[in-house]
Every structure is written in C-alpha cells, then in structure tokens.
Design a protein around this motif. Structure first.
Motif, PDB file in Angstrom:
ATOM      1  N   ALA A 190       0.814  -1.216   0.000  1.00  0.00           N
ATOM      2  CA  ALA A 190       0.000   0.000   0.000  1.00  0.00           C
ATOM      3  C   ALA A 190       0.848   1.267   0.000  1.00  0.00           C
ATOM      4  CB  ALA A 190      -0.940   0.001   1.205  1.00  0.00           C
ATOM      5  N   VAL A 191       2.112   1.148   0.404  1.00  0.00           N
ATOM      6  CA  VAL A 191       2.920   2.368   0.582  1.00  0.00           C
ATOM      7  C   VAL A 191       4.206   2.374  -0.238  1.00  0.00           C
ATOM      8  CG1 VAL A 191       1.961   2.852   2.854  1.00  0.00           C
ATOM      9  CG2 VAL A 191       4.001   1.415   2.665  1.00  0.00           C
ATOM     10  N   PHE A 192       4.473   1.295  -0.988  1.00  0.00           N
ATOM     11  CA  PHE A 192       5.676   1.237  -1.824  1.00  0.00           C
ATOM     12  C   PHE A 192       5.318   0.921  -3.271  1.00  0.00           C
ATOM     13  CE2 PHE A 192       7.653   0.539   2.322  1.00  0.00           C
ATOM     14  CZ  PHE A 192       8.799   1.300   2.225  1.00  0.00           C
ATOM     15  N   ARG A 193       6.177   1.352  -4.171  1.00  0.00           N
ATOM     16  CA  ARG A 193       6.025   1.075  -5.595  1.00  0.00           C
ATOM     17  C   ARG A 193       7.044   0.061  -6.101  1.00  0.00           C
ATOM     18  NH1 ARG A 193       5.574   7.396  -7.567  1.00  0.00           N
ATOM     19  NH2 ARG A 193       3.491   7.845  -6.673  1.00  0.00           N
ATOM     20  N   SER A 194       8.045  -0.251  -5.278  1.00  0.00           N
ATOM     21  CA  SER A 194       9.119  -1.156  -5.689  1.00  0.00           C
ATOM     22  C   SER A 194       9.245  -2.303  -4.704  1.00  0.00           C
ATOM     23  CB  SER A 194      10.460  -0.404  -5.780  1.00  0.00           C
ATOM     24  OG  SER A 194      10.399   0.634  -6.740  1.00  0.00           O
ATOM     25  N   GLU A 195       9.846  -3.381  -5.179  1.00  0.00           N
ATOM     26  CA  GLU A 195      10.049  -4.561  -4.346  1.00  0.00           C
ATOM     27  C   GLU A 195      11.025  -4.259  -3.201  1.00  0.00           C
ATOM     28  OE1 GLU A 195       8.607  -7.592  -4.812  1.00  0.00           O
ATOM     29  OE2 GLU A 195       7.406  -6.694  -6.421  1.00  0.00           O
ATOM     30  N   PRO A 196      10.889  -4.952  -2.069  1.00  0.00           N
ATOM     31  CA  PRO A 196      11.825  -4.736  -0.960  1.00  0.00           C
ATOM     32  C   PRO A 196      13.282  -4.952  -1.353  1.00  0.00           C
ATOM     33  CG  PRO A 196       9.956  -6.040  -0.231  1.00  0.00           C
ATOM     34  CD  PRO A 196       9.823  -5.908  -1.719  1.00  0.00           C
ATOM     35  N   ALA A 197      13.546  -5.936  -2.199  1.00  0.00           N
ATOM     36  CA  ALA A 197      14.928  -6.215  -2.580  1.00  0.00           C
ATOM     37  C   ALA A 197      15.550  -5.054  -3.347  1.00  0.00           C
ATOM     38  CB  ALA A 197      14.994  -7.499  -3.409  1.00  0.00           C
ATOM     39  N   VAL A 198      14.747  -4.324  -4.116  1.00  0.00           N
ATOM     40  CA  VAL A 198      15.264  -3.172  -4.864  1.00  0.00           C
ATOM     41  C   VAL A 198      15.746  -2.101  -3.890  1.00  0.00           C
ATOM     42  CG1 VAL A 198      14.648  -1.291  -6.429  1.00  0.00           C
ATOM     43  CG2 VAL A 198      13.831  -3.612  -6.880  1.00  0.00           C
ATOM     44  N   LEU A 199      14.918  -1.797  -2.905  1.00  0.00           N
ATOM     45  CA  LEU A 199      15.273  -0.755  -1.940  1.00  0.00           C
ATOM     46  C   LEU A 199      16.386  -1.186  -1.003  1.00  0.00           C
ATOM     47  CD1 LEU A 199      11.624   0.289  -1.337  1.00  0.00           C
ATOM     48  CD2 LEU A 199      13.417   1.956  -1.761  1.00  0.00           C
ATOM     49  N   ALA A 200      16.252  -2.384  -0.456  1.00  0.00           N
ATOM     50  CA  ALA A 200      17.153  -2.811   0.617  1.00  0.00           C
ATOM     51  C   ALA A 200      18.488  -3.321   0.109  1.00  0.00           C
ATOM     52  CB  ALA A 200      16.476  -3.882   1.458  1.00  0.00           C
ATOM     53  N   ARG A 201      18.507  -3.969  -1.049  1.00  0.00           N
ATOM     54  CA  ARG A 201      19.731  -4.600  -1.506  1.00  0.00           C
ATOM     55  C   ARG A 201      20.372  -3.870  -2.681  1.00  0.00           C
ATOM     56  NH1 ARG A 201      18.889 -11.028  -1.619  1.00  0.00           N
ATOM     57  NH2 ARG A 201      21.155 -10.891  -1.571  1.00  0.00           N
ATOM     58  N   GLN A 202      19.580  -3.456  -3.659  1.00  0.00           N
ATOM     59  CA  GLN A 202      20.154  -2.765  -4.806  1.00  0.00           C
ATOM     60  C   GLN A 202      20.527  -1.317  -4.469  1.00  0.00           C
ATOM     61  OE1 GLN A 202      17.903  -3.148  -8.458  1.00  0.00           O
ATOM     62  NE2 GLN A 202      17.341  -5.266  -8.015  1.00  0.00           N
ATOM     63  N   LEU A 203      19.584  -0.600  -3.852  1.00  0.00           N
ATOM     64  CA  LEU A 203      19.804   0.810  -3.535  1.00  0.00           C
ATOM     65  C   LEU A 203      20.405   1.024  -2.150  1.00  0.00           C
ATOM     66  CD1 LEU A 203      16.472   2.275  -4.941  1.00  0.00           C
ATOM     67  CD2 LEU A 203      18.714   2.215  -6.044  1.00  0.00           C
ATOM     68  N   LYS A 204      20.443  -0.025  -1.326  1.00  0.00           N
ATOM     69  CA  LYS A 204      20.985   0.047   0.030  1.00  0.00           C
ATOM     70  C   LYS A 204      20.255   1.094   0.876  1.00  0.00           C
ATOM     71  CE  LYS A 204      25.556  -1.469  -1.502  1.00  0.00           C
ATOM     72  NZ  LYS A 204      27.006  -1.180  -1.538  1.00  0.00           N
TER      73      LYS A 204
END
Length: 306
Positions: A190-204
């Motif tokens: 409901a509050v994100f547009r991207s997968e968790p792995a994109v934010l947490a692992r790719q973008l750190k």
C-alpha cells in the motif's frame, strides 16, 4: 603526538593508530578528552551535552536504560548527542511546535517528542512503535529505532538524523524482507512502488525503507499524517529524495523530505530567542574531526543551502 583540541591547552597525547580507543595514554589530563588524529571523545558523555538541568539528565538516564546503542554519546561525531542537544533544547524553551511546523510546512501544535523510541508519557517504548514492531515481526534488540519521533495533534514526524554517515544500509538477514512484505495485511504494497529487494539490496536504503513502512503504518493507526525526515548536513545526501521518492507511494498524508542541519540552525536563529543563543553557537561551531593538517573541520556550512 596529538594535541588536545581545546584552544590554548598545552597537552599532547600519544598518537592512536587504526582503531579509536579510550586509553589513559590518549587522555588529556586537564580536559578529560580522549584524543585521536581524526576525532575526540569526552570521558564523561555529559560534557558533550548542552543539557544541564537535572530533569534532562534524568530523562537521558531513563532513555539509556532501554536504548540499544549508548556508548558513543561522548564522541565529537555522535549523531545522538547532536540530536538530543538540538531538539531537547528547543523542546525545553517551548519552540518545538514552531520548528516542526516549518519542517512539515503546516501549522502544528502539541509537539511531544520521543527520543530513540522512548516515550516519557508511556515510561518506555512509544506505544505506536511497539505495536508496529509487533505487527511487522521485529524481534527484541533488532527493532526499528528512529532517532526521533515527534507526535503532534495532526502529524507523526519520524526523523532519522545523520552527521557523517550516509543512508547506505543493507539487511543482515535478506530473508527478513519477505516478512516485511507480507506482514500487517501486506501493508508494504500500500505504501511502496518497488520490491523490498530493490530498496534494501540494490539501492541500500534498508533503513529508510523500514522507517517509511513502520512510520506510515503508525500514522495510519493514529489517523495522522506522516512526515518522514532525513536530516543531514547540507553537503551530504543531497540526492536522497531523488533516490528514495520514486519507490514510495507519497500522498498528502504521507510525505518524505530531506532537511539540513543548516536549515534547522537558521530556523532556530529566526526564532530570535536569547535562551537559544548557545544552541545556535553550538551549531555554528560544531566540528567533524580533524583534517590532514590536524585542524578541526566545521561540520556545517554557513547557509541552509551549503
């Protein structure tokens, strides 16, 4: 040898190498400061604080009883000491409403701060944060801990303060990302547009991801607006909004913004309150370690846009 950073002090201590240590050979005998070639630390963390009222020290004692990391408040580069110095001082003179009104660009009232999740009203972890940690399955000792929660009558401010470190964080356990994604009725979607792995692992951006996730859930539970603030020196993290904003679902009720310590300083200066003069001076002269020539560097620029 390394000189004591206090102006006019004649003492020098043996040079530390590789790792900062609180050792007697590195202690200025006159000013009780441990010194290294890059930074320094007060032997008594209270010497690094502007707060001098007994109630301030009592509050901090209660906070430190539950706060996860407590051993760096005496350091020159302590983000925690800076945060407490600024917001506790502003709180004590009754100016916190004015500061958060500027931050959120909306009139605010009844500002009630919780430093490192400790709520004075609750006598422990802020109830909203405790509920959010439980809802997202965060275990003891590993729960999300904002530097500052400020709850007003209409808004929940979640503030992550940085001084020298960058917003570059990754999960120690990548499997936890699945739990964040599915917990609390899949609130993540409901509050994100991207997968968790994109934010947490790719973008750190693991830390901002968790703050947005739990913060938006808390604000929704309280029926309040969320303002998530990344507070940094002016020269740092200038692209954090461009990096993070495309991946979150912002609305009028959920806002992410970057603010600078220089901007906070100028907001405090504009209040023109004599009792805030020492705090303005502290922010003007705050240092961030020594340069290659052994000179202390100013942490903040001369203007909010520096």
């Amino acid at each position: 040898m390394v000189e004591c950073p206090v102006r006019g002090c004649p003492h020098s201590v043996e040079r530390q190498r590789i790792v900062f240590r609180r050792e007697s050979r590195s202690l200025c005998p006159e000013h009780a400061i441990y010194i290294s070639p890059s930074t320094y630390e007060h032997a008594d963390y209270r010497d690094n604080l502007l707060a001098s009222d007994p109630s301030d020290h009592d509050l901090l004692r209660r906070i430190l009883a539950v706060k996860r990391e407590t051993n760096r408040l005496g350091r020159e580069r302590s983000e925690d000491a800076l945060t407490f110095n600024v917001f506790r001082t502003v709180e004590r003179v009754g100016a916190l409403d004015a500061i958060v009104s500027d931050l959120g660009d909306e009139p605010e009232s009844g500002a009630n701060p919780s430093y490192w999740s400790f709520s004075l009203d609750a006598g422990g972890t802020h109830p909203l944060l405790a509920a959010a940690r439980a809802a997202f399955g965060e275990g003891n000792g590993r729960g999300t801990e904002p530097d500052l929660l400020i709850e007003t009558r209409r808004t929940l401010f979640v503030i992550e303060a940085k001084l020298g470190a960058a917003n570059l964080t990754m999960p120690s356990n990548p499997a936890s990302l699945d739990a964040y994604r599915t917990a609390a009725g899949a609130w993540y979607d409901a509050v994100f547009r991207s997968e968790p792995a994109v934010l947490a692992r790719q973008l750190k951006l693991y830390q901002p991801m968790r703050l947005w996730l739990l913060g938006s859930w808390m604000a929704n539970e309280a029926r309040k607006r969320l303002v998530l603030v990344s507070l940094t020196p002016g020269r740092c993290e200038q692209d954090i909004e461009a990096r993070f904003a495309p991946h979150i679902d912002s609305t009028d009720a959920r806002v992410f913004l970057r603010c600078t310590w220089e901007g906070i300083r100028e907001r405090i200066r504009a209040l023109d309150r004599p009792e805030l003069g020492a705090l303005v001076g502290c922010l003007e002269h705050k240092t961030l370690g020594f340069d290659g020539a052994g000179r202390l560097r100013l942490a903040f620029g001369p203007t909010a846009a520096a």
